[in-house]
Design an enzyme around this catalytic site. Structure first.
Site, PDB file in Angstrom:
ATOM      1  N   GLY A 148       0.826  -1.125  -0.011  1.00 35.63           N
ATOM      2  CA  GLY A 148      -0.152  -0.013   0.184  1.00 35.63           C
ATOM      3  C   GLY A 148       1.008   1.340  -0.206  1.00 35.63           C
ATOM      4  O   GLY A 148       1.877   1.254  -0.653  1.00 35.63           O
ATOM      5  N   SER A 149       0.386   2.097   0.514  1.00 40.96           N
ATOM      6  CA  SER A 149       1.111   3.529   0.503  1.00 40.96           C
ATOM      7  C   SER A 149       2.377   3.780   1.570  1.00 40.96           C
ATOM      8  O   SER A 149       3.065   4.667   1.263  1.00 40.96           O
ATOM      9  CB  SER A 149       0.000   4.669   1.220  1.00 40.96           C
ATOM     10  OG  SER A 149      -1.119   4.755   0.161  1.00 40.96           O
ATOM     11  N   THR A 150       2.592   2.579   2.151  1.00 42.09           N
ATOM     12  CA  THR A 150       4.037   2.718   2.826  1.00 42.09           C
ATOM     13  C   THR A 150       5.265   2.653   2.058  1.00 42.09           C
ATOM     14  O   THR A 150       6.141   3.088   2.260  1.00 42.09           O
ATOM     15  CB  THR A 150       4.062   1.415   3.770  1.00 42.09           C
ATOM     16  OG1 THR A 150       4.162   0.270   2.928  1.00 42.09           O
ATOM     17  CG2 THR A 150       2.904   1.228   4.780  1.00 42.09           C
ATOM     18  N   LYS A 204       5.216   4.889  -0.634  1.00 43.40           N
ATOM     19  CA  LYS A 204       5.254   6.021  -1.232  1.00 43.40           C
ATOM     20  C   LYS A 204       6.466   6.986  -1.039  1.00 43.40           C
ATOM     21  O   LYS A 204       6.975   7.660  -1.983  1.00 43.40           O
ATOM     22  CB  LYS A 204       4.026   6.922  -0.914  1.00 43.40           C
ATOM     23  CG  LYS A 204       2.817   6.341  -1.821  1.00 43.40           C
ATOM     24  CD  LYS A 204       1.345   7.083  -1.300  1.00 43.40           C
ATOM     25  CE  LYS A 204       0.205   6.540  -2.045  1.00 43.40           C
ATOM     26  NZ  LYS A 204      -1.021   7.067  -1.532  1.00 43.40           N
TER      27      LYS A 204
END
Length: 617
Positions: A325-327, A329
């Site tokens: 997921g967004s980890t 980014k």
């Protein structure tokens, strides 16, 4: 009368008597020769054989298993120890009727069905001369009861032994592991000389990974026993060599804090020291009681653990492969800066979704109404998906693959624990080789926000975060810090193993990412502001929410969490390091099907960091 006298023949009678005497004499001689021959056979020819048998009747060799090395955490707290116990053992080849003996023993001592099953299984697997435990952990009363009746049980003994105990139990089961009974496969693979008398071997975790250090070497003693098998005296003794004591990188306090913070959520927590790769905590939930395996787990209990939908035996920290997921980014932003396709001040307009040219599909942002005009700092702090869709498209999948692999994604990190999985960092070549398909731009967008084909383990996320924390330097994750040789007070420390560093064209890029990750925790717009509130230290973090199932194009709003079946709810993820200016801990958290990363996983990570950084009350 004349006729009767004529029938007598003295000569014939004398000859008959002489013949009979000769025959009898020859018989005596023959029997004497047989007796003498047998005596020669016994006393001369087979002297060694019968002397050995005679010695066996009074002298017996007893193998002494070595004491297994102890396991400590980094502060000297015991994680695995040995407790003295007594166990009832049978040597099958010394017993005429094994089943009858077991039945007779059961009239004196309670022998549960699972112990019988384990015993008979080992009888079929092991040589008949090997002593096999029937019951372990006998009470003093049971020991006394057997001693009174010992003369009735040839080939049965009670031996003192050591049994393994794990003080933290479930809290560290996946990290420390457990010992279990030797299997047929184990016996075939092990050195028979070193494992004489050994009943158990490390199966998972540290117990398995460092079996060669923990086991030690067996000893032996020759004892003199009477006809009833009672020991009279020791004739010869060669002591065993104990296994080495191990000191782990784990911190029991942080481990317990991580388990408590994760609570009832299924998932994992991994905490590492960015400065050397030390694993400070490694948690996988749900867990199990390692003591179930020490004396040999019965089939029903083992089947129940395997059938449990929570999969308690599955080590999520090393083997769970989840979309990050967004980890990812922050690292994706670094990839864009390094590739030169974006600057920290570059802005993108987020209206709640992104569309590829000539494509009607909408790639949605988690915030349905959009974030408006955002730069890189805002995009990380607010976790804007649209910004990273465009960024990933500009970078390209192959450049993304090459850059992110430098942070350990998509590969086994080589941690000194068994069973680590590599995750998946996709590329064009990977898809062509595994699926014989071309790569599509939409798949690049998904990778840009840590979705699609991309999967990572919690250990990889902690390692990635640690490398960001120390500006591209890194160390191979490890759980063994030092060892202590038996009989010595000296502790031998192991050096950490560095990995290839990540170099950026401009070192200031690290600072930009750090500032953005701090904004996640300490600004009003950050996605984890509540988790950073009131902290006595600065935290750099990033929340993530990994979709388990996608929304249809007609869904304008995210469904209420309570309206979605649990198995379809998003995973909550969070990564962080602290203190942000001088990091000593990096954390990765995943709470399966828990929803929001900032709301659920963030507080878990904060509790773990507090256990490391806040003074103990």
């Amino acid at each position: 009368m004349a006729e009767i006298k004529s029938l007598k023949n003295p000569l014939a009678e004398r000859q008959l008597t002489l013949f009979r005497a000769v025959i009898a004499g020859l018989g005596v001689v023959a029997l004497t020769l047989v007796l003498v021959g047998r005596l020669l056979q016994l006393q001369v020819v087979d002297h060694d054989v019968y002397a050995t048998r005679s010695d066996d009747n009074r002298m017996r060799v007893r193998i002494i298993a070595p004491a297994r090395g102890l396991v400590y955490d980094r502060n000297g707290i015991v994680l695995a120890e040995n407790l003295p116990t007594y166990q009832l053992e049978i040597v099958p080849e010394q017993v005429e009727d094994v089943e009858g003996t077991v039945t007779a023993l059961a009239e004196l001592i309670d022998i549960p069905d699972r112990d019988r099953e384990r015993f008979y299984r080992r009888v079929d697997q092991e040589p008949g001369f090997r002593s096999i435990p029937l019951r372990t952990r006998l009470t003093p009363q049971e020991v006394a009861t057997f001693e009174v009746n010992r003369q009735d049980f040839e080939g049965v003994e009670i031996h003192a032994a050591l049994t393994r105990r794990y003080p933290l139990g479930r809290l560290a089961a996946h990290a420390v592991g457990y010992v279990g009974s030797l299997s047929e496969t184990d016996v075939a693979a092990l050195d028979p000389r070193r494992y004489r008398g050994t009943q158990r071997i490390g199966k998972v975790g540290v117990e398995a990974a460092h079996e060669s250090l923990l086991h030690g070497d067996p000893g032996s003693k020759i004892i003199e026993a009477n006809a009833q098998g009672r020991t009279l005296r020791d004739l010869q003794y060669q002591g065993p060599t104990a296994g080495e004591n191990l000191f782990l990188t784990l911190d029991a306090k942080i481990q317990e804090a991580a388990v408590t913070a994760l609570g009832q959520h299924d998932g994992a927590v991994v905490a590492v020291d960015p400065n050397n790769g030390d694993i400070l905590a490694l948690v996988s939930q749900p867990s199990f009681d390692p003591h179930l395996f020490v004396d040999g787990i019965d089939y029903v209990t083992y089947a129940g653990l395997n059938a449990d939908p929570g999969r308690p035996l599955f080590n999520r920290a090393l083997q769970g492969q989840y979309p990050p997921g967004s980890t990812v980014k922050p690292v994706m932003a670094l990839a864009g800066l390094q590739a030169g396709v974006v600057t920290p001040r570059h802005r993108e307009m987020c209206i709640g979704f992104f569309m590829l040219p000539d494509n009607e599909r909408r790639y949605r942002d988690w915030k349905r109404r959009g974030h408006g005009l955002v730069d890189m700092h805002d995009a990380i702090a607010q976790s804007c998906d649209v910004y990273f869709y465009q960024l990933a498209l500009d970078i390209g999948i192959d450049t993304i693959h090459d850059f992110l692999s430098g942070f350990g994604l998509g590969q086994a990190l080589g941690v000194d624990l068994p069973g680590e999985k590599p995750g998946l960092l996709p590329s064009r070549d990977w898809k062509r080789a595994t699926r014989n398909e071309t790569w599509y731009p939409g798949e690049t967008l998904n990778v840009g926000i840590g979705q699609g084909f991309m999967t990572t383990t919690p250990l990889q996320l902690a390692h990635m975060t640690a490398m960001v924390a120390v500006r591209g330097r890194g160390y191979r994750p490890r759980i063994l810090a030092a060892k202590q040789l038996p009989g010595s007070e000296d502790v031998i420390e192991f050096e950490p193993t560095p990995v290839a560093p990540v170099h950026l064209n401009d070192p200031h890029y690290w600072d930009r990412i750090a500032e953005s990750m701090e904004a996640v925790m300490h600004t009003a717009q950050g996605t984890a502001t509540r988790s950073g509130a009131d902290a006595s230290y600065r935290i750099a973090g990033k929340s993530g929410t990994a979709q388990v199932t996608g929304l249809s194009q007609e869904d304008d709003e995210a469904p209420d969490l309570l309206d979605v079946p649990r198995e379809l709810r998003d995973h909550a993820l969070f990564v962080a390091y602290a203190p942000s200016d001088a990091p000593t801990i990096a954390v990765a958290v995943i709470a399966e099907h828990a929803g929001s990363g900032g709301r659920i996983a963030g507080p878990i990570a904060r509790a773990v960091m507090d256990a490391r950084l806040e003074p103990t009350p």
